[in-house]
Design an enzyme around this catalytic site. Structure first.
Site, PDB file in Angstrom:
ATOM      1  CE  LYS A   1      -2.980   3.097   0.511  1.00 36.05           C
ATOM      2  NZ  LYS A   1      -4.339   3.354   0.802  1.00 36.05           N
TER       3      LYS A   1
ATOM      4  CB  CYS B   1      -3.601   8.668   0.515  1.00 39.67           C
ATOM      5  SG  CYS B   1      -5.326   8.663   0.961  1.00 39.67           S
TER       6      CYS B   1
END
Ligand code: SAJ
Length: 415
Positions: free
Chosen positions: A212, A266
């Protein structure tokens, strides 16, 4: 059905859509959040976050009696943790919310339960989660990384959905399933198969965590390359947009777009988790972050130079959101630039943001005025394109030829 009741901890922009989608598949879902307001809103069938179609899916799930929210955890077959992982001072990951979630669910855990960490996490966080659960429940057996028989299954399955397309991507994206043992992965796949149409690919928890972070760092590094090119091209008097379009004609080149910086929750955060874990080795990842974080100041410098041409400059900032066609102003370089320009008294600052009705207090207090596109064209000497929202795309060179334009998004590059 193996899972008749699922609990989702953290009802934010990942947890709430996930809870609603699972509920829409006929499973009883209980969502847990620390915010009383969020819990009340959801129990009324409403939403407290903006995401296309989410209101409809939540309302349907609540009306069917399949989704309900609560402040207090209760027993379930599976627990999915989707709480924030911000960073603290020094850009170190802050795992407090994960720890609090672990301590909240530990008392209700039962043998055979599945615990999934969906929050973006530094490498090792899933092992820490299992450790916190183990400390709170010494009567149960939790898996170690080597993976022996355990009473509770633990896995990391990072969320990977794009804000603005969450409901679609929740179902269609492939999922990385990082179990702390094969048995944990197998159990987690069973749950994701309930609503995921994409492939579910298994690995271990550490690799899933790093995957991720790697995805978002890949994007950050590539945007930094584009941002650095834009600065070099200014120096060399080359149109960066034309340059990138030409270079991208090569079959193996795909340069992303420069902009005013990288926003969102993010991409500007996750690479720091890698830097924190491997500070000596993560040199390019760190530099990319610094380049992208430095872009707003560079843009401000250009706007100041343009404003200096006028006695009483009026500066119109086009776009405040962190990317096109959304209303999310948080962690947005466009917001930062607009606020700083007003604060520095470079001139009168107007903001055009078609996706909101009123300015946030941080801009109001700096004396920024929200205007529509037409009004900005009538009043401004300097036009700063910060977000390429759809309504701005119809602007032509004729609309702006009396103004100085600082175009961070290449809106006018082919016009
Ligand atoms: N940006 C550029 N140039 C580009 C592309 C983006 O300057 O060529 C800027 C955008 O304007 C924005 C920022 O980058 O300010 C991030 O926007 P984004 O649309 O690239 O990504 P996010 O932050 O909305 O969502 C990302 C996604 N990750 C990837 O695409 C690798 C999403 O799939 C993740 O789930 C999400 O982060 C997350 O939660 O981690």
């Amino acid at each position: 059905m193996a899972f008749s009741k699922v609990s989702v901890i953290g009802l934010g922009y990942i947890g709430l859509p996930t809870a609603a989608v699972i509920a829409s598949r006929g499973i009883d879902v209980i969502g847990i959040d620390v915010s009383e307001k969020a819990v009340d809103t959801i129990n009324q069938g409403k939403v407290h976050i903006v995401e296309p179609d989410l209101d409809m899916v939540v309302q349907a799930a609540v009306t069917m009696g399949k989704l309900r929210a609560s402040l207090t955890p209760e027993p379930a077959d599976a627990f999915m943790i989707a709480v924030p992982t911000p960073f603290k001072e020094g850009k170190q990951p802050n795992l407090d919310y994960i720890q609090q979630a672990a301590e909240a669910i530990a008392p209700v855990l039962e043998k055979g339960n599945l615990v999934i960490l969906e929050s973006t996490s530094p490498v090792g966080a899933t092992e820490k989660l299992a450790g916190w659960l183990q400390a709170a429940r010494p009567d149960l057996h939790f898996p170690g990384q080597t993976g022996h028989e355990a009473d509770v299954f633990v896995a990391h399955c990072p969320e990977r959905v794009l804000p603005g397309r969450v409901l679609e991507e929740l179902v269609s994206n492939d999922r990385i399933i990082g179990g702390m043992s094969q048995a944990c992965s197998d159990k987690a796949i069973e749950l994701y198969k309930v609503f995921v149409r994409g492939d579910c690919i298994t690995t271990n928890a550490r690799t899933a965590e790093m995957a991720k972070l790697t995805e978002n760092s890949f994007r950050d590094v590539n945007i930094a390359f584009a941002n650095e090119l834009s600065i070099i091209c200014d120096e060399l008097k080359i149109n960066v947009w034309e340059l990138i379009a030409l270079s991208n004609r090569h079959p193996r080149v795909n340069i992303l777009s420069p902009g005013p910086g990288v926003g969102g929750h993010c991409i500007a955060v996750d690479p720091w988790f890698i830097v924190d874990s491997a500070p000596e080795s993560a040199r390019m990842i760190r530099t990319a972050r610094e380049i992208n974080d430095g872009k707003p100041d560079y843009v401000i410098g250009k706007v100041k130079a343009a404003a200096d041409e006028f006695k009483r400059p009026v500066i119109a900032c086009l776009g405040l959101a962190f990317k096109p066609d959304i209303d999310d102003l948080r962690e947005s370089p466009a917001m930062d630039i607009t606020k700083q320009l007003a604060n520095m008294d470079v001139g009168e600052v107007l903001a055009v943001e078609p996706n909101i009705n009123k300015l946030p207090p941080s801009l109001l207090s700096e004396g920024v005025t929200l205007v529509n596109l037409q009004e900005s064209l009538e009043k401004a000497n300097v036009l700063v394109v910060l977000v390429d929202h759809k309504p701005f795309k119809s602007l032509t060179i004729d609309d702006v030829n009396t103004k100085l334009v600082v175009d961070t998004r290449g809106l006018f590059c082919n016009k």
